[in-house]
Design an enzyme around this catalytic site. Sequence first.
Site, mmCIF file in Angstrom:
data_model
loop_
_atom_site.group_PDB
_atom_site.id
_atom_site.type_symbol
_atom_site.label_atom_id
_atom_site.label_comp_id
_atom_site.label_asym_id
_atom_site.label_seq_id
_atom_site.Cartn_x
_atom_site.Cartn_y
_atom_site.Cartn_z
ATOM 1 N N ASP A 129 1.059 -1.084 -0.048
ATOM 2 C CA ASP A 129 -0.185 -0.072 -0.147
ATOM 3 C C ASP A 129 0.731 1.227 -0.023
ATOM 4 O O ASP A 129 2.165 1.083 0.229
ATOM 5 C CB ASP A 129 -1.021 -0.038 1.265
ATOM 6 C CG ASP A 129 -1.667 1.229 1.514
ATOM 7 O OD1 ASP A 129 -2.286 1.643 0.322
ATOM 8 O OD2 ASP A 129 -1.901 1.946 2.463
ATOM 9 N N SER A 130 0.273 2.329 -0.213
ATOM 10 C CA SER A 130 1.134 3.675 -0.121
ATOM 11 C C SER A 130 1.642 3.850 1.485
ATOM 12 O O SER A 130 2.401 4.641 1.387
ATOM 13 C CB SER A 130 0.174 4.681 -0.487
ATOM 14 O OG SER A 130 -0.818 5.066 0.481
ATOM 15 N N GLY A 170 -2.997 9.534 -3.245
ATOM 16 C CA GLY A 170 -3.902 9.933 -3.990
ATOM 17 C C GLY A 170 -4.059 11.109 -4.839
ATOM 18 O O GLY A 170 -4.926 11.623 -5.806
ATOM 19 N N CYS A 174 -4.520 -1.113 -2.049
ATOM 20 C CA CYS A 174 -4.613 0.055 -1.976
ATOM 21 C C CYS A 174 -5.490 0.551 -3.181
ATOM 22 O O CYS A 174 -5.180 -0.047 -4.618
ATOM 23 C CB CYS A 174 -3.243 0.610 -2.470
ATOM 24 S SG CYS A 174 -3.191 2.772 -2.840
ATOM 25 N N ASN A 175 -6.636 1.088 -2.886
ATOM 26 C CA ASN A 175 -7.400 1.374 -4.011
ATOM 27 C C ASN A 175 -6.759 2.399 -5.342
ATOM 28 O O ASN A 175 -6.981 2.254 -6.490
ATOM 29 C CB ASN A 175 -8.648 2.209 -3.520
ATOM 30 C CG ASN A 175 -9.481 1.096 -2.872
ATOM 31 O OD1 ASN A 175 -10.464 0.447 -3.336
ATOM 32 N ND2 ASN A 175 -9.215 1.188 -1.423
ATOM 33 N N THR A 176 -6.068 3.217 -4.780
ATOM 34 C CA THR A 176 -5.447 4.172 -5.860
ATOM 35 C C THR A 176 -4.421 3.573 -6.595
ATOM 36 O O THR A 176 -4.488 3.830 -7.905
ATOM 37 C CB THR A 176 -4.772 5.380 -4.834
ATOM 38 O OG1 THR A 176 -5.591 5.880 -3.920
ATOM 39 C CG2 THR A 176 -4.152 6.535 -5.572
ATOM 40 N N GLU A 217 -1.565 8.509 8.438
ATOM 41 C CA GLU A 217 -0.074 8.119 8.471
ATOM 42 C C GLU A 217 0.588 8.844 9.707
ATOM 43 O O GLU A 217 1.207 8.383 10.449
ATOM 44 C CB GLU A 217 0.407 8.662 7.374
ATOM 45 C CG GLU A 217 0.189 8.002 5.898
ATOM 46 C CD GLU A 217 1.001 6.453 6.016
ATOM 47 O OE1 GLU A 217 2.035 6.322 6.216
ATOM 48 O OE2 GLU A 217 0.080 5.440 5.508
ATOM 49 N N CYS A 245 -10.818 3.801 0.286
ATOM 50 C CA CYS A 245 -9.465 4.053 0.506
ATOM 51 C C CYS A 245 -9.099 2.923 1.742
ATOM 52 O O CYS A 245 -9.928 3.249 2.623
ATOM 53 C CB CYS A 245 -9.030 5.197 0.683
ATOM 54 S SG CYS A 245 -7.450 5.578 1.473
ATOM 55 N N THR A 246 -8.002 2.291 1.604
ATOM 56 C CA THR A 246 -7.705 1.192 2.696
ATOM 57 C C THR A 246 -7.317 1.982 3.927
ATOM 58 O O THR A 246 -7.230 0.960 4.985
ATOM 59 C CB THR A 246 -6.719 0.065 2.148
ATOM 60 O OG1 THR A 246 -5.405 0.827 1.821
ATOM 61 C CG2 THR A 246 -7.356 -0.570 1.047
#
Length: 275
Positions: A11-12, A44, A74-76, A152, A184-185
């Site tokens: 993921d990001s 994003g 990650c959806n993005t 974050e 969004c996760t």
Amino acid sequence: MTASRPIGVFDSGVGGLTVLAEIRRELPAEDLLYVADSGHAPYGDKPPALIEARAVALTGFLIGQGAKAVVVACNTATGAAARLLRSRYPVPIIAMEPAVKPAVGLTRSGVIGVLATRATLASHSFGRLLAQVGAGVQVLLQPCPGLVERVEAGDLDGDYTRALLADYLRPLLERGADSIVLGCTHYPYLRPLILDLAGPGVTVLDSGVAVARQVRRRLEADGLLAPAGRLGTERFWTSGCPVAGLGLVARLWRAAVTLEPLPDGVCRDSGLSSW
Ligand code: DGL
């Protein structure tokens, strides 16, 4: 043997840990590798080409570590790169899909709200998903700049996070949304706050469980499930600073972890960090 190799997840940042937790519940015997691209978060508001390049680099890294399958948690990154990853790599690539379809089945008001990053809402894959929603259901899209940064930063319930979320939820609730899709996760970590702000009668949906089940189905179909009767392990990397990121990863994962620096990470102090 291929089946005993680990599953890679990225993921990001720390958001994909919400998906990792569901994969762990669904597949207790699997060894799991997780990369938080925190040195490059958030994705994003970044150009698709940059998100795509990060997704390629992280998938390559995980496969280099022996991953038998890679989960884009990650959806993005899914919107920007899932197709490319599937065409480029020989392992199963499992990616996200915001829970719009389950929300369509649940809504009574006929109005659904989707919280996601700008990049996800602008992606072709999300556009294709929306095109499948039948007439009679209205889907309201709400980009949420700044929300990933709050997670974050570990601020899951502070005043600023609450105010930001209240601003994003208000237009959806005012227009009668009774189902809120977390696209969004990172956002499942904000679920208690979202439920509190939305009040009773609003259902909040994410896709972590569905993706974990999809991982199981895909591995089963490909004969790649790890032998049962063992307890899987987890290994964590970050492209940010392990020392700075460790506390949050351990808090969200709810266990002691070792956080290793990604080889192309942004941190100069690149020793591993344990808790
Ligand atoms: N967890 C990522 C997602 O699902 C966050 C994207 C970002 O870094 O902005 O979209």
